[in-house]
Scaffold this active site. Structure first.
Site, PDB file in Angstrom:
ATOM      1  N   ASN A   1       7.159   3.710  -0.846  1.00  0.00           N
ATOM      2  CA  ASN A   1       6.341   3.951   0.157  1.00  0.00           C
ATOM      3  C   ASN A   1       4.427   3.686  -0.613  1.00  0.00           C
ATOM      4  O   ASN A   1       3.761   3.173   0.159  1.00  0.00           O
ATOM      5  CB  ASN A   1       6.139   4.112   1.426  1.00  0.00           C
ATOM      6  CG  ASN A   1       6.805   5.442   1.329  1.00  0.00           C
ATOM      7  OD1 ASN A   1       7.660   6.157   0.675  1.00  0.00           O
ATOM      8  ND2 ASN A   1       6.038   5.983   2.535  1.00  0.00           N
TER       9      ASN A   1
ATOM     10  N   GLN B   1      10.082  -0.618   2.758  1.00  0.00           N
ATOM     11  CA  GLN B   1       8.903  -1.518   2.098  1.00  0.00           C
ATOM     12  C   GLN B   1       8.669  -2.298   0.649  1.00  0.00           C
ATOM     13  O   GLN B   1       7.680  -3.330   0.498  1.00  0.00           O
ATOM     14  CB  GLN B   1       8.139  -0.029   1.087  1.00  0.00           C
ATOM     15  CG  GLN B   1       7.344   0.890   2.214  1.00  0.00           C
ATOM     16  CD  GLN B   1       6.392   0.413   2.765  1.00  0.00           C
ATOM     17  OE1 GLN B   1       5.395  -0.530   2.274  1.00  0.00           O
ATOM     18  NE2 GLN B   1       5.776   1.374   3.260  1.00  0.00           N
TER      19      GLN B   1
ATOM     20  N   HIS C   1       7.207  -4.917  11.288  1.00  0.00           N
ATOM     21  CA  HIS C   1       5.729  -4.822  10.468  1.00  0.00           C
ATOM     22  C   HIS C   1       5.078  -4.955   9.696  1.00  0.00           C
ATOM     23  O   HIS C   1       3.940  -5.010   9.554  1.00  0.00           O
ATOM     24  CB  HIS C   1       4.713  -3.588  11.863  1.00  0.00           C
ATOM     25  CG  HIS C   1       5.194  -2.451  11.007  1.00  0.00           C
ATOM     26  ND1 HIS C   1       4.264  -1.671  10.649  1.00  0.00           N
ATOM     27  CD2 HIS C   1       6.084  -1.239  11.303  1.00  0.00           C
ATOM     28  CE1 HIS C   1       4.566  -0.540  10.169  1.00  0.00           C
ATOM     29  NE2 HIS C   1       6.070  -0.365  10.817  1.00  0.00           N
TER      30      HIS C   1
ATOM     31  N   CYS D   1       1.830   7.734   7.344  1.00  0.00           N
ATOM     32  CA  CYS D   1       3.135   8.502   8.588  1.00  0.00           C
ATOM     33  C   CYS D   1       1.772  10.392   8.104  1.00  0.00           C
ATOM     34  O   CYS D   1       2.456  10.761   9.270  1.00  0.00           O
ATOM     35  CB  CYS D   1       4.192   8.843   7.825  1.00  0.00           C
ATOM     36  SG  CYS D   1       5.111   7.339   7.955  1.00  0.00           S
TER      37      CYS D   1
HETATM   38  N1  PLP Z   1      10.814   3.696   5.431  1.00  0.00           N
HETATM   39  C1  PLP Z   1       9.964   3.703   4.118  1.00  0.00           C
HETATM   40  C2  PLP Z   1       9.903   3.702   3.211  1.00  0.00           C
HETATM   41  C3  PLP Z   1       8.680   3.126   5.498  1.00  0.00           C
HETATM   42  O1  PLP Z   1       7.647   3.538   4.878  1.00  0.00           O
HETATM   43  C4  PLP Z   1       8.680   3.420   6.614  1.00  0.00           C
HETATM   44  C5  PLP Z   1       7.494   3.119   6.848  1.00  0.00           C
HETATM   45  O2  PLP Z   1       6.183   3.142   6.918  1.00  0.00           O
HETATM   46  C6  PLP Z   1       9.971   3.999   7.386  1.00  0.00           C
HETATM   47  C7  PLP Z   1      11.037   3.780   6.870  1.00  0.00           C
HETATM   48  C8  PLP Z   1       9.349   3.867   9.054  1.00  0.00           C
HETATM   49  O3  PLP Z   1       9.840   2.317   9.542  1.00  0.00           O
HETATM   50  P1  PLP Z   1       8.525   1.424  10.904  1.00  0.00           P
HETATM   51  O4  PLP Z   1       7.458   2.140  11.005  1.00  0.00           O
HETATM   52  O5  PLP Z   1       9.437   0.167  11.562  1.00  0.00           O
HETATM   53  O6  PLP Z   1      10.162   2.953  12.073  1.00  0.00           O
END
Ligand code: PLP
Length: 417
Positions: A177, A205, A227, A352
């Site tokens: 990500n 991603q 999303h 995040c």
């Molecule tokens: N895994 C990766 C690599 C992500 O980039 C993200 C969110 O940015 C997630 C999992 C989590 O996804 P969600 O926002 O739908 O919970």
């Protein structure tokens, strides 16, 4: 120095002028698609009935309302399966990437009662690392993290060495990500299956940014999030190769073929299906290559116009839309804020972690120093990225980076005067 001074003057009243500045720019340059994406064309129209008169419960088979809700879900399942290259019956709708990763890993260990060891990479998203932590603390599963090198390349030898008789599951993301670096998932699957191990890939991603085929990857479990490709937040899917190799984590009224209990979020699922249909068409029309050429143009222009920038993971096969850029001598959080005030939306590290000044664990795992991590920005382009908008972004970056570097120099000189 003169140039820098001019910029300094422009920025002198940065915070007071922020609203005016934004208003002047009118439309913002959104370059944070790895964080989230705008709702795709057609989604609102497709979803609207399911937020008004089409309120049926998809499990109510005896009335037309329920039947229409069921049909809408199955249509969406078909679109998602088409996007990920799986069979429709392999797609289980969830509340998003985090739930999918959690269910994938916990469900895989539930199905393999005699296995007690999980192997992941050092650069997984918290959706995986926290599921691993849950398995470690609640279920006694040992967790090994495989390192990456300076380019973000997975240390495959270390992965081989990590396997032991107790190993049950490997979880490796398809695309990172923060850097966009792709892991060699088919290679990992070949090695794992030869040893009877299950493989999960966090493809949150990758799905919607590059063509992906679940069947060709060969993984047992794949997680995605709507999303990231134009669906609504709080919606995703877990793709399961063989139900016999996995046990449900959220049980209830038998929905999703008994694989995820709870009345389905019909509107969100319809949105996910519509976004998936839309994105599959864009990918088939060559979207990924178009985005890659804009991203490469951006990186080349950066290198030409701004001294002392470095692209993290540049030597690797990466997502076509992602640039993780170190700007030496600049505090990324400040730069992100200054760019936002001029209408350019990017992030420092992963979304995040936004708001926290903690250095990114992904970049730290790649061997960057704390200072290098804290001076890294992530630019992630969308399907409609253009060279014109890139030039506009580069102009603003030149000014802002020069401003912060000049400020830093002034501070250093003042301190040592
Ligand atoms: N895994 C990766 C690599 C992500 O980039 C993200 C969110 O940015 C997630 C999992 C989590 O996804 P969600 O926002 O739908 O919970």
């Amino acid at each position: 120095m003169d140039g820098a001074r001019t910029v300094h003057a422009t920025f002198g009243t940065r915070s007071e002028a922020s609203h005016e500045t934004l208003a002047n720019f009118g439309n913002e340059e959104y370059l944070d698609y790895n964080s989230t994406a705008p709702i795709a064309d057609g989604v609102l129209h497709a979803v609207r009935p399911f937020l008004s008169n089409e309120f049926g419960n998809p499990s109510s088979k005896t009335n037309r309302l329920g039947q229409r809700a069921r049909e809408a879900i199955e249509t969406a399942r078909g679109h998602v399966a088409n996007l990920v290259g799986s069979r429709a019956d392999q797609v289980v709708f969830t509340s998003g990437g985090t739930e999918s990763c959690f269910a994938a890993l916990v469900g895989a260990f539930r199905a393999q009662k005699n296995k007690r060891h999980l192997v992941i990479s050092a650069v997984e998203h918290p959706a995986v690392t926290e599921a691993a932590e849950f398995l470690r603390t609640m279920c006694g599963v040992e967790v090994t993290q495989v390192s990456v090198n300076r380019n973000g390349r997975l240390n495959i030898d270390e992965l081989f060495e990590a396997i032991r008789p107790q190993t049950g599951v490997l979880s490796f993301m398809l695309a990172n990500n923060e850097t966009g670096v792709l892991f060699p998932v088919p290679e990992i699957v070949e090695m794992a299956h030869a040893r009877g191990l299950l493989v999960h890939t966090d493809a949150v991603q990758a799905i919607g940014k590059i063509p992906v085929s679940f069947a060709e990857l060969g993984v047992d479990l794949l997680s995605l999030s709507a999303h990231k490709f134009g669906g609504v937040k709080g919606s995703g899917a877990l793709v399961i190769r063989d139900n016999a190799l996995w046990e449900p984590v959220v049980k209830g009224g038998g929905q999703e073929g008994g694989r995820r209990g709870g009345t389905e979020a019909v509107a969100l699922i319809v949105a996910q299906g519509e976004a998936a249909k839309n994105r599959k068409q864009q990918l088939d029309a060559g979207m990924a290559e178009g985005v890659r050429s804009v991203r490469d143009f951006f990186e080349a222009a950066l290198a030409e116009r701004i001294p002392e920038v470095m692209i993290n993971g540049a030597a690797m096969n990466r997502l076509p839309n992602t640039s993780s850029v170190q700007f030496e001598g600049v505090v990324a959080q400040e730069l992100v804020q200054a760019l936002a005030e001029r209408g350019i939306i990017v992030s420092a590290g992963s979304a995040c972690k936004a708001g926290s000044a903690e250095p990114s664990t992904v970049l730290r795992s790649m061997g960057l120093s704390v200072v290098q991590c804290l001076s890294t920005l992530r630019f992630s382009f969308g399907p409609h990225a253009s060279r014109e908008s890139v030039l506009h972004t580069i102009d603003i970056l030149c000014e802002t980076v020069a401003y912060f570097r000049a400020e830093m120099r002034e501070q250093l000189q003042a301190n040592f005067r």
